[in-house]
Design a protein around this motif. Structure first.
Motif, short mmCIF file in Angstrom:
data_model
loop_
_atom_site.label_atom_id
_atom_site.label_comp_id
_atom_site.label_asym_id
_atom_site.label_seq_id
_atom_site.Cartn_x
_atom_site.Cartn_y
_atom_site.Cartn_z
N TYR A 168 0.81 -1.22 0.00
CA TYR A 168 0.00 0.00 0.00
C TYR A 168 0.84 1.27 0.00
CZ TYR A 168 -4.10 -2.88 0.62
OH TYR A 168 -5.10 -3.79 0.42
N CYS A 169 1.78 1.35 -0.93
CA CYS A 169 2.42 2.65 -1.16
C CYS A 169 1.27 3.59 -1.52
CB CYS A 169 3.44 2.55 -2.29
SG CYS A 169 4.75 1.37 -1.91
N THR A 170 1.31 4.82 -1.01
CA THR A 170 0.07 5.62 -1.06
C THR A 170 -0.36 6.00 -2.48
OG1 THR A 170 1.42 7.58 -0.64
CG2 THR A 170 0.29 6.61 1.26
N TYR A 171 0.57 5.94 -3.45
CA TYR A 171 0.25 6.34 -4.83
C TYR A 171 -0.19 5.16 -5.69
CZ TYR A 171 4.92 4.39 -5.14
OH TYR A 171 5.99 3.55 -5.01
N CYS A 172 -0.10 3.94 -5.18
CA CYS A 172 -0.09 2.77 -6.07
C CYS A 172 -1.41 1.99 -6.09
CB CYS A 172 1.05 1.83 -5.67
SG CYS A 172 1.25 0.49 -6.84
N VAL A 173 -1.83 1.66 -7.29
CA VAL A 173 -3.12 1.00 -7.48
C VAL A 173 -2.98 -0.54 -7.43
CG1 VAL A 173 -3.02 0.81 -10.02
CG2 VAL A 173 -5.19 1.36 -8.92
N VAL A 174 -1.72 -1.02 -7.46
CA VAL A 174 -1.50 -2.47 -7.59
C VAL A 174 -2.19 -3.31 -6.50
CG1 VAL A 174 0.29 -4.27 -7.50
CG2 VAL A 174 0.54 -2.33 -9.03
N SER B 24 11.91 -5.22 -6.76
CA SER B 24 12.24 -5.28 -5.34
C SER B 24 11.77 -4.02 -4.62
CB SER B 24 13.75 -5.33 -5.17
OG SER B 24 14.27 -6.48 -5.74
N ASN B 25 11.36 -4.17 -3.38
CA ASN B 25 11.14 -2.99 -2.54
C ASN B 25 12.29 -2.94 -1.53
OD1 ASN B 25 10.32 -1.19 -0.50
ND2 ASN B 25 8.17 -1.51 -1.04
N PRO B 26 13.00 -1.82 -1.46
CA PRO B 26 14.17 -1.75 -0.57
C PRO B 26 13.83 -2.08 0.88
CG PRO B 26 14.07 0.17 -2.00
CD PRO B 26 12.80 -0.58 -2.23
N LYS B 27 12.59 -1.87 1.30
CA LYS B 27 12.28 -2.11 2.72
C LYS B 27 12.44 -3.59 3.09
CE LYS B 27 7.25 -2.80 2.84
NZ LYS B 27 7.28 -4.20 3.20
N ASP B 28 12.34 -4.48 2.12
CA ASP B 28 12.45 -5.92 2.42
C ASP B 28 13.75 -6.54 1.92
OD1 ASP B 28 9.83 -6.19 3.55
OD2 ASP B 28 9.05 -5.88 1.53
N LEU B 29 14.73 -5.71 1.58
CA LEU B 29 15.96 -6.25 0.99
C LEU B 29 16.88 -6.81 2.09
CD1 LEU B 29 17.97 -6.70 -1.26
CD2 LEU B 29 18.48 -4.27 -1.26
N SER B 30 17.15 -8.11 2.04
CA SER B 30 17.96 -8.73 3.10
C SER B 30 19.43 -8.77 2.69
CB SER B 30 17.47 -10.16 3.34
OG SER B 30 17.78 -10.96 2.22
N LYS C 114 10.94 13.12 3.55
CA LYS C 114 9.56 13.56 3.81
C LYS C 114 8.61 12.90 2.79
CE LYS C 114 7.40 17.25 2.12
NZ LYS C 114 7.51 18.59 1.57
N ILE C 115 9.02 12.89 1.52
CA ILE C 115 8.15 12.31 0.48
C ILE C 115 8.11 10.78 0.62
CG2 ILE C 115 7.85 12.02 -2.03
CD1 ILE C 115 7.12 14.82 -1.01
N LEU C 116 9.25 10.16 0.95
CA LEU C 116 9.25 8.69 1.13
C LEU C 116 8.26 8.30 2.21
CD1 LEU C 116 13.06 7.82 0.85
CD2 LEU C 116 11.22 7.20 -0.76
N MET D 12 4.82 8.61 1.00
CA MET D 12 4.55 7.52 0.04
C MET D 12 4.35 6.19 0.76
SD MET D 12 7.34 8.13 -2.98
CE MET D 12 7.03 9.13 -4.42
N ASN D 13 4.61 6.16 2.06
CA ASN D 13 4.53 4.94 2.86
C ASN D 13 5.55 3.88 2.40
OD1 ASN D 13 3.49 3.29 4.90
ND2 ASN D 13 2.06 2.28 3.50
N ARG D 14 6.75 4.34 2.06
CA ARG D 14 7.76 3.40 1.55
C ARG D 14 8.49 2.66 2.66
NH1 ARG D 14 7.70 1.33 -3.37
NH2 ARG D 14 9.95 1.31 -3.57
N LYS D 15 8.50 3.20 3.87
CA LYS D 15 9.05 2.50 5.04
C LYS D 15 10.57 2.29 5.01
CE LYS D 15 4.82 0.18 6.45
NZ LYS D 15 3.98 -0.34 5.40
N TYR D 16 11.29 3.15 4.30
CA TYR D 16 12.75 3.21 4.41
C TYR D 16 13.15 4.66 4.22
CZ TYR D 16 12.25 3.20 -0.67
OH TYR D 16 11.83 3.49 -1.94
N THR D 17 14.37 4.97 4.64
CA THR D 17 14.84 6.35 4.45
C THR D 17 15.89 6.38 3.34
OG1 THR D 17 16.64 6.05 6.03
CG2 THR D 17 14.53 6.89 6.91
#
Ligand code: 5AD
Ligand code: SF4
Length: 525
Positions: free
Chosen positions: A241-247, A323-329, A356-358, A361-366
């Motif tokens: 649920y990134c705030t911009y994304c319809v997927v 990939s989403n960076p928030k889950d990159l191990s 601030k924008i990340l 966007m609810n991206r959950k990484y800095t």
């Protein structure tokens, strides 16, 4: 009065296709001709039954000049279908699945929409522009259907999922709307359907069916019948649920495929001649997090899967996206150091350089965490090419935020990127944000970003001059070859006469660099 059509397959010299088409069109204007994508050098001729004798006489008198032979007369009931695919690799893959299911029901694919009895639009709704394209094409098809009343029109993919039966209400010439989790039911639905309908159920506990692709059913170009690379879906949907994304709304909850099914498919692909596999999912890094994927191991992660696919004998190259960076191990990053066939390319979408924008966007990484990942990747694999997705003009993006995006571009020095103007999508949280950015500002920011990225691409590309790289051949011509480096750069090898096949890996020295491709010459031949 309806005309009963018969069809036959004719294998001809491909260079004579237009000649044959010209003659057939002059021949009472009653024959229809289309190329047959799945059989090299083959055309399908459809003709009114009563013209059969005349047509056979004509073809036998042309046989020598066409260098032709008739290979199969198709059953009268077989119908032609045409699929137009918009958007991402997920849709490409879904189109392949639908094509295979239709083949199993005696349909034949045509590359000419005019000839088709069934037209499928496999749609994308990631940005408003993509959706508008679909809607305008559906408008054109309304006229087409008036000329050909028996034609069936089916809308699949993300716009189908998003709009459901509203499509039929607005466009009564559409026969079937089929959602992203319903494509396996396509052939049955077409068979039993007697009035326009929409099937767009999205179940949270959906199980991706086991499916082994038949590599013979689909190939787009007649001249290159070898299928040497393939996408292999490992998961579907997204929970982020990134705030911009319809997927998450169009593809549903994140579901991972069973590891066993994936490995069986990988073996089948290699047996069919595939040399390069790209593991595909909306966020492959979180594979196995939301449902059990392996009977033997409740903690089966993406890096475990990647290592298992790399062990399949015969796979020469392995890639994955996205990939989403928030889950990159760390374990996944380490694969670039120790999995030999994993290509040195990582598409790691960042979306913005501003914290601030990340966060909005609810991206959950800095930005800082992202830069740490980039540094780690480069320490494991110094030659890795890092690419990204970037959105400019997200609601509330100030000049300072945009400068942070530009400074991130300078810091990472991406090998390439896909960049987009923010676009409002139905159902998303950002659609409700009230600090939208003006279109002209978005366009200007996009221009600035893309101009600088182009310069950086060229600089990176020039750094390959003089280096020798392994290139997987993609296209073979009489006097030239085209291939791809592990970093995903397209490499042209002009003035090269060498007997090889798509999927072969050859060494080439890079002698010239453009913005979007490299030029090289073969070594050691
Ligand atoms: N507006 C603009 N770009 C978007 N993307 C996804 N949703 C939107 C949107 N609403 C971009 C992201 C994503 C890529 C596939 O499309 O960058 O990574
Ligand atoms: Fe969309 Fe975010 Fe999921 Fe990617 S991770 S598909 S951008 S919601």
């Amino acid at each position: 009065m309806s005309i009963v059509l018969e069809s036959l397959y004719l294998r001809i010299n491909p260079a004579r296709y237009h000649y044959l088409k010209f003659i057939l069109e002059a021949y009472d204007g009653l024959c229809l001709l289309s190329t047959v994508p799945e059989i090299a050098g083959c055309v399908c001729i459809r003709y009114p039954k009563e013209q059969a004798k005349k047509l056979y006489n004509l073809l036998s008198s042309l046989a020598a000049s066409l260098n032709s032979n008739c290979i199969q007369k198709t059953p009268m009931s077989s119908k032609l279908f045409f699929i137009k695919t918009f958007g991402c690799q997920m849709n490409e893959r879904d189109s392949e699945i639908m094509a295979q299911l239709l083949y199993e029901k005696e349909y034949i694919e045509t590359s000419e929409s005019d000839d088709a009895d069934l037209i499928i639009l496999n749609t994308c709704s990631i940005r408003a522009k993509a959706e508008q394209k679909v809607m305008s094409l559906l408008g054109v098809l309304r006229k087409h259907k008036k000329r050909k009343p028996g034609l069936k029109i089916c809308v699949a993919g993300c716009v189908a999922q998003q709009e459901g039966k509203r499509i039929i209400e607005r466009m009564p010439h559409v026969d079937l709307v089929i959602g992203t989790q319903n494509i396996y039911e396509l052939a049955e639905l077409l068979e039993k359907q007697d009035k326009p309908s929409a099937l767009t159920s999205l179940a949270d506990d959906y199980k991706i069916p086991a499916f082994i692709p038949n590599l013979k059913t689909r190939n787009k170009t007649d001249k290159q019948p070898v299928i040497f690379k393939k996408f292999l879906t490992i998961m579907q949907g997204c929970n982020n649920y990134c705030t911009y994304c319809v997927v998450p709304f169009t593809r549903g909850r994140e579901i991972s495929r069973e590891a066993d099914h994936i490995l069986k498919e990988a073996y089948a692909l290699v047996q069919g001649g595939v040399k390069e596999i790209t593991l595909l999912g909306q966020n492959v890094n979180s594979y196995g997090r939301t449902n059990t994927v392996s009977k033997n191991d409740s903690n089966y992660t993406f890096s475990k899967l990647l290592r298992a696919v790399a062990e399949v004998p015969g796979v020469k190259r392995l890639r994955f996206t996205t990939s989403n960076p928030k889950d990159l191990s760390d374990d996944l990053m380490r694969c670039f150091e120790d999995v030999e066939i994993l290509c040195p390319h990582f598409h790691l979408p960042v979306q913005s350089g501003s914290n601030k924008i990340l966060s909005r966007m609810n991206r959950k990484y800095t930005r800082e965490q992202y830069l740490e990942q980039v540094a780690a990747l480069r320490s494991y694999c110094p030659e890795i090419a890092i690419t990204t997705d970037m959105i400019v003009g997200f609601p509330g993006e100030t000049d300072t935020d945009f400068q942070e995006t530009m400074s991130l571009l300078e810091e990472v020095y991406y090998h390439g990127s896909y960049s987009f103007k923010y676009s409002d999508r139905p159902g998303t949280r950002s659609k409700t944000f009230d600090d939208k950015i003006e279109e002209s500002v978005k366009s200007e920011r996009l221009r600035i970003f893309q101009t600088r990225q182009d310069e950086i691409c060229l600089e990176h590309n020039q750094s390959y001059i003089g280096k020798t790289l392994p290139i997987m051949i993609e296209k073979t011509g009489k006097k030239s070859l085209v291939g791809r480096a592990g970093t995903n750069h397209l490499v042209h090898l002009p003035d090269t006469v060498y007997d090889c096949n798509p999927g072969d890996i050859l060494k080439a020295e890079i002698i010239h660099a453009g913005h979007h491709s490299l030029r090289g010459c073969l070594q050691d031949i």
